[in-house]
Every structure is written in structure tokens, then in C-alpha cells.
Design a protein around this motif. Structure first.
Motif, short mmCIF file in Angstrom:
data_model
loop_
_atom_site.label_atom_id
_atom_site.label_comp_id
_atom_site.label_asym_id
_atom_site.label_seq_id
_atom_site.Cartn_x
_atom_site.Cartn_y
_atom_site.Cartn_z
N THR A 66 0.83 -1.20 0.00
CA THR A 66 0.00 0.00 0.00
C THR A 66 0.87 1.26 0.00
O THR A 66 0.60 2.20 -0.76
N LEU A 67 1.90 1.28 0.84
CA LEU A 67 2.79 2.44 0.86
C LEU A 67 3.54 2.59 -0.46
O LEU A 67 3.78 3.71 -0.92
N LEU A 68 3.89 1.47 -1.08
CA LEU A 68 4.57 1.53 -2.36
C LEU A 68 3.66 2.14 -3.42
O LEU A 68 4.10 3.00 -4.20
N ALA A 69 2.39 1.72 -3.45
CA ALA A 69 1.45 2.27 -4.43
C ALA A 69 1.21 3.76 -4.19
O ALA A 69 1.20 4.56 -5.14
N LEU A 70 1.04 4.14 -2.92
CA LEU A 70 0.86 5.56 -2.60
C LEU A 70 2.10 6.37 -2.96
O LEU A 70 2.00 7.50 -3.45
#
Length: 85
Positions: A66-70
Motif C-alpha cells: 500500500t505504501l509503495l502504491a501511494l
């Protein structure tokens, strides 16, 4: 080279890359500018771009997709969107 040596080399390169990208992100986020002439031409919103880089490094440390996508979304928006205000 044995498998352990290659694994240690890959881990060291990932650590070096994450420290470099993290320092670029902190610089862009705190100073509202990016280092280097080519990056100044490409990045329109340095704070958003720096936040995206910091989120990507945090995703490496926490193993979070999720942090990577954000982080990727923030980095792309930092390239595309002009700051308002």
C-alpha cells in the motif's frame, strides 16, 4: 561467489539505494526544491515528489504494498501537477 555472498551484495545495494532515495526525498520535502538541473526540469511539485520517495522507502522497510502504491502515485503526481498557491 556463493549464494550467501550474492544475497549480501543485493541487500547492500538495496540499502544503499534506499538511503540515497530517502535523502533525496527529505531534501525535496523540506527545502521544496530538487537537486540537479535535470530533476528541476522534470519535477513540477518537489514536495509531493519528495513525499512519494519517502513513502517508497518506507514501503521497503515495512514490506507494505500500500505504501509503495501511494509513493508511486505521489511521485508521478509530483512530476505532473503544478503546485497551487
Amino acid at each position: 561467489m556463493a549464494f550467501g555472498s550474492l544475497l549480501l551484495l543485493a541487500w547492500g545495494l538495496a540499502l544503499l539505494a534506499s538511503v540515497g532515495v530517502g535523502s533525496l526525498g527529505v531534501y525535496a520535502f523540506t527545502r521544496n526544491r530538487v537537486p540537479g538541473r535535470p530533476l528541476r526540469r522534470l519535477v513540477r511539485n518537489p514536495r509531493l515528489w519528495g513525499l512519494g520517495l519517502l513513502l517508497q522507502v518506507a514501503s521497503l522497510l515495512t514490506y507494505s504494498w500500500t505504501l509503495l502504491a501511494l509513493g508511486l502515485v505521489c511521485t508521478v503526481c509530483g512530476h505532473a501537477l503544478k503546485p497551487t498557491g
